[in-house]
Design an enzyme around this catalytic site. Structure first.
Site, PDB file in Angstrom:
ATOM      1  N   GLU A   1       1.103  -1.013  -0.173  1.00 57.05           N
ATOM      2  CA  GLU A   1       0.680   0.068  -0.130  1.00 57.05           C
ATOM      3  C   GLU A   1       0.685   1.223   0.147  1.00 57.05           C
ATOM      4  O   GLU A   1       0.554   2.200  -0.291  1.00 57.05           O
ATOM      5  CB  GLU A   1      -1.229   0.007   1.139  1.00 57.05           C
ATOM      6  CG  GLU A   1      -1.236   1.766   0.699  1.00 57.05           C
ATOM      7  CD  GLU A   1      -2.589   1.575   2.278  1.00 57.05           C
ATOM      8  OE1 GLU A   1      -2.962   0.778   3.020  1.00 57.05           O
ATOM      9  OE2 GLU A   1      -3.915   2.365   2.112  1.00 57.05           O
TER      10      GLU A   1
ATOM     11  N   ASP B   1      -0.530  -5.042   2.805  1.00 56.48           N
ATOM     12  CA  ASP B   1      -0.738  -3.831   3.254  1.00 56.48           C
ATOM     13  C   ASP B   1      -0.241  -4.130   4.927  1.00 56.48           C
ATOM     14  O   ASP B   1      -1.237  -4.494   5.451  1.00 56.48           O
ATOM     15  CB  ASP B   1      -2.799  -3.932   3.353  1.00 56.48           C
ATOM     16  CG  ASP B   1      -3.074  -2.173   4.124  1.00 56.48           C
ATOM     17  OD1 ASP B   1      -2.508  -1.552   4.547  1.00 56.48           O
ATOM     18  OD2 ASP B   1      -4.317  -1.925   4.308  1.00 56.48           O
TER      19      ASP B   1
ATOM     20  N   ILE C   1      -1.187  -1.803   7.520  1.00 57.73           N
ATOM     21  CA  ILE C   1      -1.619  -1.884   8.758  1.00 57.73           C
ATOM     22  C   ILE C   1      -3.553  -2.113   8.066  1.00 57.73           C
ATOM     23  O   ILE C   1      -2.888  -1.115   7.443  1.00 57.73           O
ATOM     24  CB  ILE C   1      -1.329  -0.980   9.654  1.00 57.73           C
ATOM     25  CG1 ILE C   1      -0.097  -1.591  10.104  1.00 57.73           C
ATOM     26  CG2 ILE C   1      -2.657  -0.623  10.470  1.00 57.73           C
ATOM     27  CD1 ILE C   1       0.249   0.037  11.009  1.00 57.73           C
ATOM     28  N   ASP C   2      -3.657  -2.662   7.511  1.00 55.67           N
ATOM     29  CA  ASP C   2      -5.235  -2.419   6.931  1.00 55.67           C
ATOM     30  C   ASP C   2      -6.169  -2.030   8.081  1.00 55.67           C
ATOM     31  O   ASP C   2      -6.539  -3.108   9.346  1.00 55.67           O
ATOM     32  CB  ASP C   2      -5.753  -3.969   6.278  1.00 55.67           C
ATOM     33  CG  ASP C   2      -7.101  -3.721   6.068  1.00 55.67           C
ATOM     34  OD1 ASP C   2      -7.303  -2.302   5.212  1.00 55.67           O
ATOM     35  OD2 ASP C   2      -8.110  -4.584   6.448  1.00 55.67           O
TER      36      ASP C   2
ATOM     37  N   THR D   1      -5.705   1.337   9.156  1.00 54.24           N
ATOM     38  CA  THR D   1      -4.918   2.428   9.816  1.00 54.24           C
ATOM     39  C   THR D   1      -5.933   3.695  10.707  1.00 54.24           C
ATOM     40  O   THR D   1      -5.211   3.647  11.609  1.00 54.24           O
ATOM     41  CB  THR D   1      -4.100   3.804   9.046  1.00 54.24           C
ATOM     42  OG1 THR D   1      -3.317   2.917   8.136  1.00 54.24           O
ATOM     43  CG2 THR D   1      -3.291   4.167   9.413  1.00 54.24           C
TER      44      THR D   1
ATOM     45  N   ASP E   1      -5.613  -4.400  -0.325  1.00 58.55           N
ATOM     46  CA  ASP E   1      -7.178  -4.779   1.524  1.00 58.55           C
ATOM     47  C   ASP E   1      -7.822  -6.472   1.409  1.00 58.55           C
ATOM     48  O   ASP E   1      -8.336  -6.783   2.503  1.00 58.55           O
ATOM     49  CB  ASP E   1      -7.657  -3.188   1.077  1.00 58.55           C
ATOM     50  CG  ASP E   1      -7.127  -2.000   1.011  1.00 58.55           C
ATOM     51  OD1 ASP E   1      -6.887  -1.498   2.379  1.00 58.55           O
ATOM     52  OD2 ASP E   1      -7.620  -1.246   0.756  1.00 58.55           O
TER      53      ASP E   1
END
Ligand code: LIP
Length: 320
Positions: free
Chosen positions: A75, A93, A95-96, A98, A240
């Protein structure tokens, strides 16, 4: 390419997800101690932190060292125009969720997907604040490991029940970060039709509930587990969705793309294969859980019927 050991890829990804999870928790602890504010990307609802960037760096470096020939789409470094190559490709990702991470709402995770021969064949999702690890390898099932239940449990967690109509469904939908009026109008109309009492709202489906938990990956994992029935989102990206679709598919769920793609797929059984690149990269996703057979209807026929019913109710738009 035929020598790629996918079990080794999965084991490596699980180990990496746990390391990334530790970096995410440590990063949050530091931010909370120091009172650090998040940066914004395209607007105030699209957040970025130094922990997203550091975690992507950690993951990318480990993958590149172990699999130097593989492609990487992450990402924080992607341009948005990437395509899925034939060989191994990691779609990550860091941190999916955030926004959840920044606010200390525990529904955020590292999402590590892997495509091979252009298909999502492996997915690992680790939510460090919940200590939930979801993973799947094509043809080998999907599993959940938690602190409370450390032995891997196969997904879905319960025998799939029938889903007679949208009235029995809990649906996950998000507001996303594109808040232009045209987009909001489409979403409001979709929410209205899905929630509405048909006695009062034209076309109302009166679903049991709508949830917006803020992490595409954890919604897909929840559908794989069987605790959410349907997930619809336009505007998210392959990072994602990739790991989540791989896990969901192994749990008997299905992910389809745009209305146009889906209307063709519904005419055959092609939607029951793995997610093709045009869906994975297409930024329009509708996922549905495994459904139990009844004497009148197979679970797959019910998935098709409900996808059609859902798409008749919602308004599609093109993401920016
Ligand atoms: C988030 C998604 C979520 C979507 C947000 C955002 P991020 O991912 O998982 O479903 O509604 O707009 O894209 O940006 O936290 O990795």
């Amino acid at each position: 390419m035929s020598e790629l050991n996918l079990q080794e890829v999965l084991d490596f990804a699980i180990d990496l997800a746990k390391k990334a999870g530790k970096a995410i928790s440590d990063g949050q602890a530091k931010r909370f101690t120091e009172g650090t504010a998040a940066e914004t990307k395209k607007n105030s609802a699209d957040l970025l932190t130094e922990v997203d960037q550091a975690t992507e760096k950690l993951v990318k470096e480990a993958i590149t060292a172990k699999y130097p020939d593989h492609a990487f789409i992450g990402e924080e470094s992607a341009q948005g125009s990437e395509s899925v190559p034939e060989g191994g490709c990691w779609i990550v990702d860091p941190i999916d969720g955030t926004t959840n991470f920044v606010h200390g709402f525990p529904y955020c995770c590292i999402s590590i997907g892997f495509t091979y021969k252009k298909e999502p064949v492996m997915g690992v999702i680790y939510a460090p604040f919940l200590d939930h690890l979801y993973y799947a390898l094509q043809g080998h099932g999907a599993y959940l490991v938690t602190a409370q239940a450390p032995e891997p449990r196969r997904l879905p967690l319960a025998k799939p029940t029938p889903l007679p109509s949208m009235r029995q469904a809990v649906v996950a939908m998000e507001w996303g970060s594109d808040r232009r009026s045209e987009i909001l109008e489409a979403k409001l109309q979709s929410f209205r039709r899905l929630c509405g009492d048909p006695e009062d709202v034209e076309g109302g489906k009166m679903v049991q509930g709508i949830r917006s938990i803020g992490s595409a990956a954890l919604v897909s994992a929840s559908i794989a587990a069987g605790s959410i029935d349907v997930y619809y989102e336009i505007g998210t990206w392959s990072w994602d969705q990739c790991a989540g679709t791989a896990i969901l598919r192994e749990a008997g769920g299905v992910t389809v793309g745009s209305k146009a793609w889906t209307s063709k797929a519904l005419a055959s059984d092609s939607m029951f294969g793995t997610v093709p690149p045009e869906v994975l990269m297409g930024r329009k996703y509708l996922s549905i859980r495994a459904i139990g057979d009844t004497p009148q209807e197979s679970g797959r026929a019910a998935q098709k019927r409900l996808i059609k019913e859902f798409y008749d109710a919602v308004v599609e738009f093109d993401p920016k």
